[in-house]
Enzyme design. Sequence first.
Site, PDB file in Angstrom:
ATOM      1  CD  GLU A 119      33.302  54.683  37.800  1.00 23.28           C
ATOM      2  OE1 GLU A 119      32.088  54.599  38.009  1.00 23.28           O
ATOM      3  OE2 GLU A 119      34.124  55.096  38.652  1.00 23.28           O
ATOM      4  CD  GLU A 126      40.324  43.055  43.194  1.00 22.53           C
ATOM      5  OE1 GLU A 126      39.635  43.474  42.237  1.00 22.53           O
ATOM      6  OE2 GLU A 126      39.850  42.425  44.144  1.00 22.53           O
ATOM      7  CG  ASP A 172      34.011  47.299  39.519  1.00 20.73           C
ATOM      8  OD1 ASP A 172      34.575  46.205  39.692  1.00 20.73           O
ATOM      9  OD2 ASP A 172      34.496  48.384  39.880  1.00 20.73           O
ATOM     10  N   GLY A 201      34.685  49.871  48.077  1.00 18.97           N
ATOM     11  CA  GLY A 201      35.287  48.902  47.159  1.00 18.97           C
ATOM     12  C   GLY A 201      34.285  47.844  46.725  1.00 18.97           C
ATOM     13  CG  LEU A 202      31.681  46.279  49.040  1.00 18.37           C
ATOM     14  CD1 LEU A 202      30.652  46.036  50.142  1.00 18.37           C
ATOM     15  CD2 LEU A 202      32.438  44.980  48.749  1.00 18.37           C
ATOM     16  CB  SER A 203      31.082  47.970  42.424  1.00 18.27           C
ATOM     17  OG  SER A 203      32.347  47.574  42.078  1.00 18.27           O
ATOM     18  CB  SER A 204      28.465  52.459  45.682  1.00 16.85           C
ATOM     19  OG  SER A 204      29.630  53.246  45.683  1.00 16.85           O
ATOM     20  CB  SER A 205      30.526  54.318  41.069  1.00 25.74           C
ATOM     21  OG  SER A 205      31.570  53.410  40.846  1.00 25.74           O
TER      22      SER A 205
HETATM   23  C1  GLA Z   1      37.968  48.879  40.378  1.00 22.90           C
HETATM   24  C2  GLA Z   1      37.673  48.983  38.872  1.00 22.90           C
HETATM   25  C3  GLA Z   1      37.631  47.599  38.215  1.00 22.90           C
HETATM   26  C4  GLA Z   1      38.867  46.779  38.573  1.00 22.90           C
HETATM   27  C5  GLA Z   1      39.132  46.814  40.079  1.00 22.90           C
HETATM   28  C6  GLA Z   1      40.418  46.151  40.446  1.00 22.90           C
HETATM   29  O1  GLA Z   1      36.917  48.251  41.051  1.00 22.90           O
HETATM   30  O2  GLA Z   1      36.449  49.629  38.634  1.00 22.90           O
HETATM   31  O3  GLA Z   1      37.491  47.729  36.812  1.00 22.90           O
HETATM   32  O4  GLA Z   1      39.977  47.215  37.846  1.00 22.90           O
HETATM   33  O5  GLA Z   1      39.161  48.146  40.585  1.00 22.90           O
HETATM   34  O6  GLA Z   1      40.366  44.788  40.155  1.00 22.90           O
END
Ligand code: GLA
Length: 375
Positions: free
Chosen positions: A148, A22, A160, A112-116
Site C-alpha cells: 500500500e 482513528e 487495515d 473507508g472499509l479497506s477494500s485495498s
Molecule cells: C486508513 C489507513 C489506516 C489508518 C486509518 C485511520 O484506513 O490505511 O492505517 O490510519 O486510515 O485510522
Amino acid sequence: MIEEKCYDYKVTAAGRINIIGEHVDYCGGKVFPAALSLCNTVYVRPNGTDKINVSWTTLPQSVSLDIGRLETYRGLEYGNYQAGSALMWREAGHRLVGCDMLQHCTVPFGSGLSSSAAIEVSTIAALAVAAGEEFDPVEVAQLAQRAEREFAGVNCGIMDQYASACGKRGCAMLLDCKTLECEYVPLNLGDCSLVVINCGKPHNLTQSKYNERRAETEEAFAVLRGALPGITCLADVTPAQLEKYSHLLGGNVLRRARHVVEECDRVCKAADAMKRGDIAGLGALLNASHASLRDLYEVTGRELDSLAAAAQAHPACLGSRMTGGGFGGCTVSIVRTDALDDFRSYVSARYNAETGYTARIYDTEIAAGITVANI
Ligand code: GLA
C-alpha cells in the site's frame, strides 16, 4: 458467473470497520477494528509460467504481470495492487510462482472499509498458497502494508491490513500498533447492533491529506520527545503530559496531537466498556471520537458530519462516528436492534434531505480475516 472449476483454491481476506481508534495506528496507538464479511476473494491456480495473469469479475480486461519485472508496474491502472503485493512477497524471500487469478471484491471501493487492504492481503495469501508455502497472517499484513505504501502511495499504518488478515468471527480486535499484540474481544453489544452506512461520497484517501496529517503527528512527536525523552511514539504521551507541554506546539500540530492522545485514551476506555457490557458508555466514546476527528483532526467533511449527526439524533442510537481514513466513506453506529428499521429510514431520509446524497446501508457481519479453501 464464476467458473470455480478453473481454479485450485479460493482465498479470501476481509474488509474492516474500525469501532474506535482513528488516525492513531501510525502513531503507535491502540485501535479497535473488526473484520467484515464483505471481502475480496482470489480464485487461483499455478500456471507453470513466469506470469501472474489477473482478471476481475467486474472488469472486461485482464493483465499479465511478468514476475521478473514486477517493480515496473507501479502506477498501473489495473493490477497495481496485485503487482505490489507479489513484489513484496518475493522481496521478503518467499517463493513466487506464475499463476492465474480471478479477483472478486464485495468491499465497496472508496468506502473507508479497506477494500485495498482486502485485495493486497488476499493476493499475497493466494500467491503463498499457489506456491505451496505456509504463511503467517501477521507477516502477510506487514507485506500488504508495504505494498500500500510503495504502490498506492499512502503512508498508512498497520490497522487495515492486520484486521483484514487476522480478524476473528464475532470479535473486535484490540490491536497495539506499536507491539502488534492483539487481544480479541467478543463483540458483545447486548440488545444493540452495529450499523455501517456509506455516505455515498467516495472517499479519496487523498494520499496528500492523509500523508499531511501523518507528517503533522510526526512533527508533534519530534518536539515532545525533546521534553519527554522516555516516549517512543506520540501514543505514549498521556493527556496530562500533553497539557503540560502544549505550549511547545502550535496551531494544527497541537490540535492533531490532542486528537491522537485523547483518542488513544478513548480506545482503552471503549474496550473496557465493551468487556463490561456498558454499551451506553461505548456509544458516548464513539460520539466523542467523531467530534474530535471533525474539530481537531479535520478529516470528516460535510457529508460524514451530517450522517453521524443524523444517526446520533435518533433515540435508538447509542453512538455514531466516521470509520476509516475519512474525507468521505462510512460511519459506524451502535443501534438498538428492535429499532433498526426506523433508524435506517430516519437516517436515510434526513441525510438525503441535508446533503442530496443517498446513504447506503450495508448488511454485514463480523467475520474471519484470511480464509483458504480447496476447490
Ligand atoms: C486508513 C489507513 C489506516 C489508518 C486509518 C485511520 O484506513 O490505511 O492505517 O490510519 O486510515 O485510522
